[in-house]
Enzyme design. Sequence first.
Site, PDB file in Angstrom:
ATOM      1  N   LYS A 144      -4.664   6.296   1.158  1.00  0.00           N
ATOM      2  CA  LYS A 144      -5.340   6.571   2.425  1.00  0.00           C
ATOM      3  C   LYS A 144      -4.477   7.391   3.377  1.00  0.00           C
ATOM      4  CE  LYS A 144      -6.066   2.563   3.787  1.00  0.00           C
ATOM      5  NZ  LYS A 144      -5.472   1.762   4.768  1.00  0.00           N
TER       6      LYS A 144
ATOM      7  N   ARG B 275     -10.823  -2.542  10.353  1.00  0.00           N
ATOM      8  CA  ARG B 275     -10.475  -3.355   9.190  1.00  0.00           C
ATOM      9  C   ARG B 275     -11.234  -4.681   9.191  1.00  0.00           C
ATOM     10  NH1 ARG B 275      -4.417  -3.040   6.875  1.00  0.00           N
ATOM     11  NH2 ARG B 275      -4.476  -1.040   7.907  1.00  0.00           N
TER      12      ARG B 275
ATOM     13  N   ARG C 136       6.532   2.218  -3.563  1.00  0.00           N
ATOM     14  CA  ARG C 136       6.301   2.983  -2.328  1.00  0.00           C
ATOM     15  C   ARG C 136       7.505   2.943  -1.388  1.00  0.00           C
ATOM     16  NH1 ARG C 136       0.796   1.851   0.914  1.00  0.00           N
ATOM     17  NH2 ARG C 136       1.645  -0.184   1.474  1.00  0.00           N
TER      18      ARG C 136
ATOM     19  N   ARG D 107       9.098  -0.516   3.001  1.00  0.00           N
ATOM     20  CA  ARG D 107       8.576  -1.241   4.157  1.00  0.00           C
ATOM     21  C   ARG D 107       8.873  -2.734   4.041  1.00  0.00           C
ATOM     22  NH1 ARG D 107       2.431   0.738   4.618  1.00  0.00           N
ATOM     23  NH2 ARG D 107       2.233  -1.479   5.025  1.00  0.00           N
TER      24      ARG D 107
ATOM     25  N   ARG E 270      -2.274  -9.059   1.748  1.00  0.00           N
ATOM     26  CA  ARG E 270      -3.027  -7.955   2.326  1.00  0.00           C
ATOM     27  C   ARG E 270      -4.233  -7.588   1.459  1.00  0.00           C
ATOM     28  NH1 ARG E 270       1.840  -5.428   2.968  1.00  0.00           N
ATOM     29  NH2 ARG E 270       1.274  -3.304   2.485  1.00  0.00           N
TER      30      ARG E 270
HETATM   31  P1  ADP Z   1      -1.564  -1.356   4.491  1.00  0.00           P
HETATM   32  O1  ADP Z   1      -2.808  -0.518   4.334  1.00  0.00           O
HETATM   33  O2  ADP Z   1      -0.658  -1.269   3.329  1.00  0.00           O
HETATM   34  O3  ADP Z   1      -1.839  -2.757   4.924  1.00  0.00           O
HETATM   35  P2  ADP Z   1      -1.000  -0.221   7.097  1.00  0.00           P
HETATM   36  O4  ADP Z   1       0.117   0.664   7.440  1.00  0.00           O
HETATM   37  O5  ADP Z   1      -2.380   0.314   7.240  1.00  0.00           O
HETATM   38  O6  ADP Z   1      -0.707  -0.690   5.636  1.00  0.00           O
HETATM   39  O7  ADP Z   1      -0.929  -1.575   7.975  1.00  0.00           O
HETATM   40  C1  ADP Z   1       0.241  -2.357   8.020  1.00  0.00           C
HETATM   41  C2  ADP Z   1      -0.012  -3.620   8.819  1.00  0.00           C
HETATM   42  O8  ADP Z   1      -0.379  -3.289  10.171  1.00  0.00           O
HETATM   43  C3  ADP Z   1      -1.160  -4.501   8.329  1.00  0.00           C
HETATM   44  O9  ADP Z   1      -0.758  -5.378   7.301  1.00  0.00           O
HETATM   45  C4  ADP Z   1      -1.548  -5.249   9.599  1.00  0.00           C
HETATM   46  O10 ADP Z   1      -0.649  -6.291   9.888  1.00  0.00           O
HETATM   47  C5  ADP Z   1      -1.347  -4.195  10.668  1.00  0.00           C
HETATM   48  N1  ADP Z   1      -2.609  -3.446  10.924  1.00  0.00           N
HETATM   49  C6  ADP Z   1      -2.809  -2.116  10.735  1.00  0.00           C
HETATM   50  N2  ADP Z   1      -4.072  -1.767  11.053  1.00  0.00           N
HETATM   51  C7  ADP Z   1      -4.692  -2.910  11.443  1.00  0.00           C
HETATM   52  C8  ADP Z   1      -6.012  -3.237  11.870  1.00  0.00           C
HETATM   53  N3  ADP Z   1      -6.976  -2.295  11.978  1.00  0.00           N
HETATM   54  N4  ADP Z   1      -6.278  -4.528  12.171  1.00  0.00           N
HETATM   55  C9  ADP Z   1      -5.347  -5.471  12.083  1.00  0.00           C
HETATM   56  N5  ADP Z   1      -4.100  -5.251  11.679  1.00  0.00           N
HETATM   57  C10 ADP Z   1      -3.756  -3.983  11.355  1.00  0.00           C
END
Ligand code: ADP
Length: 223
Positions: free
Chosen positions: A18, A94, A131, A163, A174
Site C-alpha cells: 500500500k 481502518r 521489511r 520498524r 495487526r
Molecule cells: P501497517 O499497515 O503495517 O499496520 P501502518 O504504517 O499503516 O502499518 O500503521 C502502523 C500503526 O499505526 C498501526 O498498527 C496503528 O497502530 C497505527 N495506525 C495507522 N493508521 C491507523 C488508523 N487509521 N487507525 C488506527 N490506527 C492507525
Amino acid sequence: MKNRGPRLVLLGKQGAGKGTQASQLAEHYGVLHLATGDLFRAAAHEGTPLGVEAQSYMDVGELVPDEIVIGVVEEELARSGAARTGFVLDGFPRTVRQADELERVLDDHPLDVVIDLDVPTEIVLHRIAGRRVCIQCQTPYHVDAPPKEGWTCDLCGGDVIQRDDDTEDAVMRRLELWELQTLPLIQFYRRRGILAHVDGTGDADDVFESMVVSVELRTADEA
Ligand code: ADP
Ligand code: ZN
C-alpha cells in the site's frame, strides 16, 4: 484536462504494498499522500505528545483510538486543502467509524474510488519479515531490495531500520485486526459503488498500472 486530482483510498492488509503504491499514485496525480502510520511514526520520532501516545498502541499492534486518528486526518485535509484538490489516503480509514467520519469531513467532495489491494496472507507475512524503513523519510526497503550503501536511505541518508512494530506478535495482531475491523470496509464501499479490486501479488510496476486504470475508469466522466 481534469481540473483536480482523484480522491482515493487504498485498502490492503499489512505488507500488501500500500505505502509504495500510494506514494507513486500521489506523485503521478500530483496530489497529497496521507499515510496515517507514517504520520504517527514521524510524531513518535519527534517525541510530540501525539507521537508518544500513538507509539504505545503501535508497539503492540493495536489501533490508535478513532478519535485521535480522525482528528489528525481532519486537520491534515483542512490544512492542505486536499478535499478539493485530491488525495491518496493510505492506512485510513481502518474502521467503519473512521469511514463514516471521513464522509462527514469530505462532505460535498466524496471519494472517487476505493482500491482494495489484495495480497494473500502467506505472501504478506514474508514481505513484512524482511521489511525495513527509513527512519527519517519513511521510504520502504526490503532485505531483498536494500539501499545502495549500507543501511542508509538512498533518498535522504537516514538510518534504515526494522520498524518496532514489525515483530511477529505485533504483525499477527495487526492482521487479526485487519480482518475484524478493516475487512468490513470492503463491503461498506462496495455498497457505495466505488470499490475496485487490484491484485497486488505481481510486479510493483504492473500493480501500479492496474491501479491507474482503475482510477481512470472511475474518474473518466469528469471534465
Ligand atoms: P501497517 O499497515 O503495517 O499496520 P501502518 O504504517 O499503516 O502499518 O500503521 C502502523 C500503526 O499505526 C498501526 O498498527 C496503528 O497502530 C497505527 N495506525 C495507522 N493508521 C491507523 C488508523 N487509521 N487507525 C488506527 N490506527 C492507525
Ligand atoms: Zn530516507
